[in-house]
Motif scaffolding. Structure first.
Motif, mmCIF file in Angstrom:
data_model
loop_
_atom_site.group_PDB
_atom_site.id
_atom_site.type_symbol
_atom_site.label_atom_id
_atom_site.label_comp_id
_atom_site.label_asym_id
_atom_site.label_seq_id
_atom_site.Cartn_x
_atom_site.Cartn_y
_atom_site.Cartn_z
ATOM 1 N N VAL A 182 33.749 43.351 46.977
ATOM 2 C CA VAL A 182 32.817 42.696 46.042
ATOM 3 C C VAL A 182 31.666 43.651 45.757
ATOM 4 N N GLU A 183 31.251 43.718 44.489
ATOM 5 C CA GLU A 183 30.073 44.529 44.170
ATOM 6 C C GLU A 183 28.810 43.678 44.085
ATOM 7 N N LEU A 184 28.928 42.520 43.486
ATOM 8 C CA LEU A 184 27.763 41.630 43.355
ATOM 9 C C LEU A 184 28.153 40.233 43.802
ATOM 10 N N MET A 185 27.397 39.701 44.772
ATOM 11 C CA MET A 185 27.622 38.325 45.225
ATOM 12 C C MET A 185 26.402 37.490 44.846
ATOM 13 N N ILE A 186 26.650 36.402 44.145
ATOM 14 C CA ILE A 186 25.572 35.509 43.716
ATOM 15 C C ILE A 186 25.703 34.186 44.464
ATOM 16 N N ARG A 187 24.597 33.696 45.018
ATOM 17 C CA ARG A 187 24.609 32.331 45.564
ATOM 18 C C ARG A 187 23.454 31.547 44.959
ATOM 19 N N THR A 188 23.784 30.370 44.473
ATOM 20 C CA THR A 188 22.751 29.507 43.894
ATOM 21 C C THR A 188 22.210 28.558 44.961
ATOM 22 N N SER A 189 21.211 27.810 44.608
ATOM 23 C CA SER A 189 20.630 26.688 45.373
ATOM 24 C C SER A 189 19.658 27.099 46.477
ATOM 25 N N GLY A 190 19.305 28.377 46.536
ATOM 26 C CA GLY A 190 18.278 28.794 47.490
ATOM 27 C C GLY A 190 18.745 28.990 48.917
ATOM 28 N N GLU A 191 20.021 28.769 49.187
ATOM 29 C CA GLU A 191 20.522 29.028 50.545
ATOM 30 C C GLU A 191 20.824 30.518 50.689
ATOM 31 N N HIS A 192 20.402 31.097 51.809
ATOM 32 C CA HIS A 192 20.617 32.528 52.014
ATOM 33 C C HIS A 192 21.675 32.746 53.084
ATOM 34 N N ARG A 193 22.885 32.354 52.806
ATOM 35 C CA ARG A 193 23.955 32.623 53.772
ATOM 36 C C ARG A 193 25.276 32.804 53.043
ATOM 37 N N ILE A 194 26.251 33.260 53.828
ATOM 38 C CA ILE A 194 27.534 33.663 53.252
ATOM 39 C C ILE A 194 28.589 32.563 53.397
ATOM 40 N N SER A 195 28.377 31.635 54.339
ATOM 41 C CA SER A 195 29.266 30.480 54.513
ATOM 42 C C SER A 195 30.751 30.831 54.514
ATOM 43 N N ASN A 196 31.081 31.867 55.281
ATOM 44 C CA ASN A 196 32.501 32.193 55.496
ATOM 45 C C ASN A 196 33.236 32.567 54.194
ATOM 46 N N PHE A 197 32.510 33.182 53.278
ATOM 47 C CA PHE A 197 33.161 33.640 52.027
ATOM 48 C C PHE A 197 33.834 34.983 52.307
ATOM 49 N N LEU A 198 33.897 35.870 51.373
ATOM 50 C CA LEU A 198 34.706 37.085 51.479
ATOM 51 C C LEU A 198 34.112 38.073 52.499
ATOM 52 N N LEU A 199 34.292 37.782 53.769
ATOM 53 C CA LEU A 199 33.581 38.526 54.815
ATOM 54 C C LEU A 199 33.891 40.016 54.795
ATOM 55 N N TRP A 200 35.158 40.343 54.751
ATOM 56 C CA TRP A 200 35.532 41.766 54.767
ATOM 57 C C TRP A 200 35.074 42.455 53.478
ATOM 58 N N GLN A 201 35.323 41.805 52.369
ATOM 59 C CA GLN A 201 35.083 42.415 51.049
ATOM 60 C C GLN A 201 33.603 42.532 50.703
ATOM 61 N N MET A 202 32.743 41.837 51.454
ATOM 62 C CA MET A 202 31.318 41.869 51.108
ATOM 63 C C MET A 202 30.537 42.894 51.926
#
Ligand code: IPE
Ligand code: IPE
Ligand code: MG
Length: 245
Positions: A182-202
């Motif tokens: 991943v080059e750019l990861m966007i998360r909305t709603s003001g939470e600053h965590r990854i929540s088990n998303f693309l761990l290796w790719q990020m």
């Protein structure tokens, strides 16, 4: 906003944690599902916006393996929404030359959702523009676990040698079966965590957080994130001077 984007530096893989639907509904005194229903416009704008500026792949986190733990009424509602939305959105995908590719353990989704996904994959299979990977019943640890299992199997069957297994190889292995870095990861709603998303790719992704709740996210918010990305210096462990030379 769009005019401010540098077309020579577009993130090739954008990933989005679409968060805040429940809070959006709550602010309006409505049930959580109302928020999920109102999230579709944000999905459409993000998909179209990415395709417009030349993003190669967009991965949307739609349902995590942990989301099964939500109240049954919400899980059922989300699954129904998924079933109806995929079919409805196919014309948008066709219009924008986008290919649909689900990510995650699809086999545990309701049968109708699986069928609609399959239909979407077939319909959009020949499109050569952006790839839209929809993460459903997905988690990063699940994915790494699956890749490790496959790797062990290939070792046992002597399809590859123990000495072949290194960092780059594991990366290739995961991307081949799933999605690339991943080059750019966007998360909305003001939470600053990854929540088990693309761990290796990020591992080297640029992370962008916004307080906007997902149902309010529009093309201009996406473009703002891309401009922010373009103003960063990606050093990959080096020092600044090494990059300019
Ligand atoms: C994101 O919004 C959508 C899914 C996880 C399916 P949420 O439903 O998590 O909304 P909040 O975080 O509770 O506001
Ligand atoms: C992450 O959001 C999953 C999706 C957007 C599909 P959650 O709302 O489930 O994550 P947590 O619980 O806040 O970490
Ligand atoms: Mg949430």
């Amino acid at each position: 906003m769009k005019e401010k984007i540098n077309s020579t530096n577009i993130p090739q893989h954008v990933a989005v944690i679409m968060d805040g639907n429940g809070r959006w509904a709550k602010q309006r005194g409505a049930a959580r599902l109302f928020g999920h229903k109102n999230a579709i416009k944000a999905v459409r704008e993000t998909v179209e916006g990415c395709a417009e500026i030349g993003v190669g792949r967009l991965t949307l986190y739609a349902f995590s393996t942990e989301n099964w733990n939500r109240p049954k009424i919400e899980v059922d509602g989300l699954m129904n929404l998924l079933v109806s939305t995929i079919k409805k959105e196919i014309p948008t995908l066709m219009k924008n030359n986008i290919r649909l590719q689900p990510l995650g353990d699809i086999s545990h989704l309701p049968k109708e959702a699986q069928e609609n996904l399959q239909y979407g994959i077939e319909q959009t299979g020949k499109n050569e523009g952006m790839v839209l990977s929809l993460a459903l019943n997905y988690s990063g640890r699940w994915e790494i676990g699956e890749s490790v299992k496959q790797l062990v199997k290939d070792l046992e069957e002597k399809k590859l040698a123990y000495d072949d297994v290194n960092n780059a190889f594991i990366g290739d292995y995961i991307s081949k079966h799933t999605v690339p870095d991943v080059e750019l990861m966007i998360r909305t709603s003001g939470e600053h965590r990854i929540s088990n998303f693309l761990l290796w790719q990020m591992a080297y992704a640029e992370l962008y957080f916004t307080d906007k709740l997902w149902p309010d996210f529009r093309k201009n918010d996406l473009f703002e994130a891309v401009i922010d990305f373009q103003n960063r210096e990606r050093r990959y462990g080096k020092i600044s001077e090494q990059l300019t030379n």
